[in-house]
Write an enzyme that holds these catalytic residues in place. Structure first.
Site, PDB file in Angstrom:
ATOM      1  N   THR A   1       0.815  -1.225   0.000  1.00  0.00           N
ATOM      2  CA  THR A   1       0.000   0.000   0.000  1.00  0.00           C
ATOM      3  C   THR A   1       0.842   1.265   0.000  1.00  0.00           C
ATOM      4  O   THR A   1       0.478   2.267  -0.620  1.00  0.00           O
ATOM      5  CB  THR A   1      -0.914   0.017   1.254  1.00  0.00           C
ATOM      6  OG1 THR A   1      -1.781  -1.097   1.171  1.00  0.00           O
ATOM      7  CG2 THR A   1      -1.745   1.280   1.336  1.00  0.00           C
TER       8      THR A   1
ATOM      9  N   SER B   1       1.379  -7.554  -1.286  1.00  0.00           N
ATOM     10  CA  SER B   1       2.025  -8.655  -0.567  1.00  0.00           C
ATOM     11  C   SER B   1       1.121  -9.862  -0.399  1.00  0.00           C
ATOM     12  O   SER B   1       1.573 -10.933  -0.010  1.00  0.00           O
ATOM     13  CB  SER B   1       2.570  -8.187   0.781  1.00  0.00           C
ATOM     14  OG  SER B   1       1.536  -8.066   1.734  1.00  0.00           O
TER      15      SER B   1
ATOM     16  N   ASP C   1      -0.061  -6.934   4.507  1.00  0.00           N
ATOM     17  CA  ASP C   1      -0.830  -8.181   4.638  1.00  0.00           C
ATOM     18  C   ASP C   1       0.038  -9.383   5.002  1.00  0.00           C
ATOM     19  O   ASP C   1      -0.350 -10.202   5.828  1.00  0.00           O
ATOM     20  CB  ASP C   1      -1.609  -8.477   3.352  1.00  0.00           C
ATOM     21  CG  ASP C   1      -2.820  -7.567   3.192  1.00  0.00           C
ATOM     22  OD1 ASP C   1      -3.231  -6.946   4.201  1.00  0.00           O
ATOM     23  OD2 ASP C   1      -3.356  -7.476   2.081  1.00  0.00           O
TER      24      ASP C   1
ATOM     25  N   THR D   1       2.812  -9.905  14.485  1.00  0.00           N
ATOM     26  CA  THR D   1       1.663 -10.345  13.696  1.00  0.00           C
ATOM     27  C   THR D   1       0.821  -9.129  13.314  1.00  0.00           C
ATOM     28  O   THR D   1       0.778  -8.149  14.074  1.00  0.00           O
ATOM     29  CB  THR D   1       0.857 -11.375  14.533  1.00  0.00           C
ATOM     30  OG1 THR D   1      -0.054 -12.042  13.699  1.00  0.00           O
ATOM     31  CG2 THR D   1       0.111 -10.766  15.691  1.00  0.00           C
TER      32      THR D   1
ATOM     33  N   ARG E   1      -4.276 -25.218  13.066  1.00  0.00           N
ATOM     34  CA  ARG E   1      -4.578 -24.168  14.060  1.00  0.00           C
ATOM     35  C   ARG E   1      -5.655 -24.690  14.986  1.00  0.00           C
ATOM     36  O   ARG E   1      -6.843 -24.713  14.638  1.00  0.00           O
ATOM     37  CB  ARG E   1      -5.019 -22.886  13.357  1.00  0.00           C
ATOM     38  CG  ARG E   1      -3.899 -22.290  12.524  1.00  0.00           C
ATOM     39  CD  ARG E   1      -4.281 -20.929  11.995  1.00  0.00           C
ATOM     40  NE  ARG E   1      -4.285 -19.945  13.044  1.00  0.00           N
ATOM     41  CZ  ARG E   1      -5.185 -18.963  13.163  1.00  0.00           C
ATOM     42  NH1 ARG E   1      -6.189 -18.871  12.318  1.00  0.00           N
ATOM     43  NH2 ARG E   1      -5.104 -18.090  14.126  1.00  0.00           N
TER      44      ARG E   1
ATOM     45  N   GLN F   1      -5.130 -20.960  17.849  1.00  0.00           N
ATOM     46  CA  GLN F   1      -5.892 -19.853  17.275  1.00  0.00           C
ATOM     47  C   GLN F   1      -5.775 -18.592  18.140  1.00  0.00           C
ATOM     48  O   GLN F   1      -6.185 -17.521  17.714  1.00  0.00           O
ATOM     49  CB  GLN F   1      -7.355 -20.264  17.107  1.00  0.00           C
ATOM     50  CG  GLN F   1      -7.508 -21.341  16.053  1.00  0.00           C
ATOM     51  CD  GLN F   1      -8.926 -21.838  15.896  1.00  0.00           C
ATOM     52  OE1 GLN F   1      -9.870 -21.274  16.426  1.00  0.00           O
ATOM     53  NE2 GLN F   1      -9.071 -22.914  15.142  1.00  0.00           N
TER      54      GLN F   1
HETATM   55  N1  ASP Z   1      -2.752  -5.457   0.348  1.00  0.00           N
HETATM   56  C1  ASP Z   1      -1.677  -4.598   0.800  1.00  0.00           C
HETATM   57  C2  ASP Z   1      -0.392  -5.415   0.782  1.00  0.00           C
HETATM   58  O1  ASP Z   1      -0.184  -6.196   1.654  1.00  0.00           O
HETATM   59  C3  ASP Z   1      -1.971  -4.094   2.162  1.00  0.00           C
HETATM   60  C4  ASP Z   1      -0.969  -3.117   2.724  1.00  0.00           C
HETATM   61  O2  ASP Z   1       0.133  -2.957   2.249  1.00  0.00           O
HETATM   62  O3  ASP Z   1      -1.340  -2.446   3.726  1.00  0.00           O
HETATM   63  O4  ASP Z   1       0.392  -5.267  -0.119  1.00  0.00           O
END
Ligand code: ASP
Length: 339
Positions: free
Chosen positions: A11, A57, A89, A163, A239, A272
């Protein structure tokens, strides 16, 4: 101080398209502008590799992990510290994966990204980018034990303990079992952190492996579980609930797992719960897993456990050695009980 940036996508560098956000912003130009007012770090102290193609990602695979590693290794002698710009992600999968492969790298590697693209007034891109650069400049990130870290939302975390906890909050990441390495402020507050690790010399490159990640849920039948494991994968990451419990009264459920393990497929059991310490056999509902030879993930995050499975499979580690290494600390990803 020289810093090399590996820009993978995410992003942070995305722009709007007809079908949603896609990579496309002028990252090099934005960086130049961001550094133009700084007297601590000038644009000529910073080099940038833009991976081709830039990706969301969500599309990352172990091949992308290896591409990042290759870029870092290629620039090892050109910089004192490294920043990886990455989508949020799967950033914690990549940061864990790189932590195993780079125990001998000898220089800090700091992942970051953002929830909003750069250039927007409301964006967290500049704060996260400057935070990662500041962590690099501090000389304190990347101690012997936590070579790969992740900066996000005012906090620095060990890359294999973190995480993604929120899809929208600027404090988007958490390290549920260990807490943070540092928190920004005037001055930054650094936490004592010492997760012993054994390292891994001369790792083979990451390759893709067929690892089945399966969530247990109330009412799930043995037949459904069996169907998910046919054909047999190379490893299972199950999980389960709490400390590693399954619906043991469900007819045949534990047998499917025992039968999978008997065929030589490692069955790794995670929880989980975000904050967990898996202890197979603590309850009767987890005892069948322990008897089947399943491997608990201790206090590893799901991401660290998954990346570790792929790492060990990529190294050709099998059988008892695989079980043994899952419980050992390669890069500080797991707390190993003291003898
Ligand atoms: N979908 C995006 C990625 O993981 C989400 C982000 O970067 O916040 O590339």
């Amino acid at each position: 101080m020289r810093i090399h940036i590996t820009y993978t996508g995410g992003t942070i560098g995305m722009i709007e398209s007809e079908h949603g956000l896609v990579p496309g912003a002028d990252m090099a130009g934005w960086l130049r502008q961001l550094l133009s007012g700084s007297d601590e770090l000038t644009a000529d102290q910073v080099s940038l590799t833009q991976l081709d193609p830039l990706i969301d990602s969500s599309n990352a695979t172990p091949d992308n992990w290896q591409t990042m590693i290759d870029d870092l290794l290629a620039h090892h002698d050109d910089a004192d510290a490294f920043v990886v710009l990455h989508g949020t992600d799967t950033m914690s999968y990549s940061s864990a994966a790189l932590s195993y492969a780079l125990t001998d790298f000898g220089k800090p590697v700091i992942f970051t990204g953002s929830q909003h693209p750069l250039g927007r007034i409301e964006s967290d891109a500049a704060a996260n980018m400057t935070g990662a650069l500041n962590a690099a400049l501090s000389g304190r990130a990347g101690s012997a034990h936590e070579r790969v870290s992740l900066f996000f939302g005012h906090h620095l975390f060990a890359g294999n303990r973190v995480t993604k906890a929120s899809s929208w909050a600027f404090e988007g990441f958490r390290a549920p079992s260990t807490g943070t390495l540092a928190c920004t402020g005037t001055p930054w507050e650094w936490e004592p952190f010492n997760n012993p690790c054994e390292g891994w010399h001369h790792p083979a490159p990451y390759t893709r492996h067929d690892v089945a990640v399966i969530d247990v849920a109330p009412g799930m039948s043995a037949a459904r579980l069996a169907a998910m494991l046919d054909p047999l994968p190379e490893a299972v990451l199950l999980r389960a609930y709490g400390v590693g419990n399954i619906p043991s009264d469900e007819p045949g459920f534990a047998d499917v797992i025992a039968c999978t393990a008997e065929q030589g497929v490692p069955v790794v059991v995670a929880s989980q719960c975000q904050q967990a310490n898996v202890m197979l056999g603590r309850y009767e509902t987890g005892d069948a897993l322990a008897r089947a030879g399943a491997i608990g993930t201790g206090d590893m995050t799901l991401e660290a456990a998954y990346a570790k499975i792929v790492f060990l499979l990529s190294q050709g580690v099998k059988g008892a050695d695989f079980t043994d290494w899952m419980g050992r600390s390669i890069a500080g990803e797991i707390t190993v009980p003291q003898a």
